[in-house]
Scaffold this active site. Sequence first.
Site, PDB file in Angstrom:
ATOM      1  N   ASN A  59       0.845  -1.199   0.000  1.00 25.33           N
ATOM      2  CA  ASN A  59       0.000   0.000   0.000  1.00 25.33           C
ATOM      3  C   ASN A  59       0.878   1.245   0.000  1.00 25.33           C
ATOM      4  OD1 ASN A  59       0.641  -0.826   2.671  1.00 25.33           O
ATOM      5  ND2 ASN A  59      -1.046   0.313   3.549  1.00 25.33           N
ATOM      6  N   GLU A  61       0.408   5.339   0.752  1.00 25.11           N
ATOM      7  CA  GLU A  61      -0.514   6.372   1.238  1.00 25.11           C
ATOM      8  C   GLU A  61      -0.092   7.766   0.795  1.00 25.11           C
ATOM      9  OE1 GLU A  61      -0.874   5.550   5.451  1.00 25.11           O
ATOM     10  OE2 GLU A  61      -2.114   3.783   5.042  1.00 25.11           O
ATOM     11  N   CYS A  70      -4.413   1.022  -2.104  1.00 26.92           N
ATOM     12  CA  CYS A  70      -4.247  -0.285  -1.455  1.00 26.92           C
ATOM     13  C   CYS A  70      -3.209  -1.114  -2.209  1.00 26.92           C
ATOM     14  CB  CYS A  70      -5.562  -1.049  -1.467  1.00 26.92           C
ATOM     15  SG  CYS A  70      -6.845  -0.386  -0.392  1.00 26.92           S
ATOM     16  N   GLU A  72      -3.419  -4.197  -3.193  1.00 32.00           N
ATOM     17  CA  GLU A  72      -4.007  -5.019  -4.262  1.00 32.00           C
ATOM     18  C   GLU A  72      -4.192  -4.198  -5.544  1.00 32.00           C
ATOM     19  OE1 GLU A  72      -5.058  -4.605  -1.155  1.00 32.00           O
ATOM     20  OE2 GLU A  72      -6.244  -6.301  -0.436  1.00 32.00           O
ATOM     21  N   CYS A 108     -10.392  -5.030   0.785  1.00 33.89           N
ATOM     22  CA  CYS A 108     -11.524  -4.109   0.881  1.00 33.89           C
ATOM     23  C   CYS A 108     -12.434  -4.255  -0.343  1.00 33.89           C
ATOM     24  CB  CYS A 108     -11.034  -2.670   1.026  1.00 33.89           C
ATOM     25  SG  CYS A 108     -10.489  -1.909  -0.516  1.00 33.89           S
ATOM     26  N   CYS A 111     -11.074  -3.111  -3.778  1.00 29.20           N
ATOM     27  CA  CYS A 111     -10.069  -4.050  -4.300  1.00 29.20           C
ATOM     28  C   CYS A 111     -10.721  -5.324  -4.815  1.00 29.20           C
ATOM     29  CB  CYS A 111      -9.026  -4.365  -3.233  1.00 29.20           C
ATOM     30  SG  CYS A 111      -7.936  -2.960  -2.931  1.00 29.20           S
TER      31      CYS A 111
HETATM   32  N1  THU Z   1      -5.270  -1.474   2.698  1.00 28.08           N
HETATM   33  C1  THU Z   1      -4.763  -2.267   1.696  1.00 28.08           C
HETATM   34  O1  THU Z   1      -3.658  -2.008   1.193  1.00 28.08           O
HETATM   35  N2  THU Z   1      -5.503  -3.316   1.286  1.00 28.08           N
HETATM   36  C2  THU Z   1      -6.723  -3.661   1.780  1.00 28.08           C
HETATM   37  O2  THU Z   1      -7.356  -4.590   1.292  1.00 28.08           O
HETATM   38  C3  THU Z   1      -7.265  -2.942   2.937  1.00 28.08           C
HETATM   39  C4  THU Z   1      -6.553  -1.702   3.325  1.00 28.08           C
HETATM   40  C5  THU Z   1      -4.484  -0.315   3.134  1.00 28.08           C
HETATM   41  C6  THU Z   1      -5.095   1.012   2.798  1.00 28.08           C
HETATM   42  C7  THU Z   1      -4.453   1.911   3.819  1.00 28.08           C
HETATM   43  O3  THU Z   1      -3.186   2.318   3.328  1.00 28.08           O
HETATM   44  C8  THU Z   1      -4.233   1.002   5.016  1.00 28.08           C
HETATM   45  O4  THU Z   1      -4.355  -0.327   4.536  1.00 28.08           O
HETATM   46  C9  THU Z   1      -5.201   1.218   6.158  1.00 28.08           C
HETATM   47  O5  THU Z   1      -6.505   1.142   5.729  1.00 28.08           O
END
Ligand code: THU
Length: 158
Positions: A59, A61, A70, A72, A108, A111
């Site tokens: 991920n 940010e 994310c 994925e 999520c 994704c």
């Molecule tokens: N996140 C992912 O990378 N994949 C997911 O399926 C769920 C959430 C990341 C997004 C954000 O950077 C952090 O996790 C917290 O939500």
Amino acid sequence: MEQFSFSYKKSMVVELPQAIQQLIQASEDVARHAYAPYSNFKVGAAALLADGSTRSCANHENASYPAGTCAERGLLAHINPTEAQEQINAIAVSYISDAKTQTPLSPCGICRQTILEQQLAQGQPIAIYMCSTDGHVIYVDDATHLLPFYFSSKNLDL
Ligand code: THU
């Protein structure tokens, strides 16, 4: 009557085929390189492609929160679903935590929809391995099992 049954399997990483264990390892390795200064939640995703190669992404940010991506979706963004060798057989997702828990990282909703787009474009199911931090894995053989009634304009009788 039409029926859809959702099914998943639960296993230990060490009980899975060698190629899947390596895929899970790749997702854990890349999670360590996540850029997640806002949530401090590091996620890694790795794809096993039809040609046997592996791609991975963490991920990423941003101070403008919605701009973050994310793991994925970062992974899928640089895979071309129309290239035969880039078809995805399996995706593993992992996260980093000091706590040892059986709870897997569950992708999520956005994704899941994105993984389904890839699955529909390639015409072959994608298995998804969702990993905990203590060696437990929950997996599905087909992305539709993570998102029944997913949106696709191709499903509409237009
Ligand atoms: N996140 C992912 O990378 N994949 C997911 O399926 C769920 C959430 C990341 C997004 C954000 O950077 C952090 O996790 C917290 O939500």
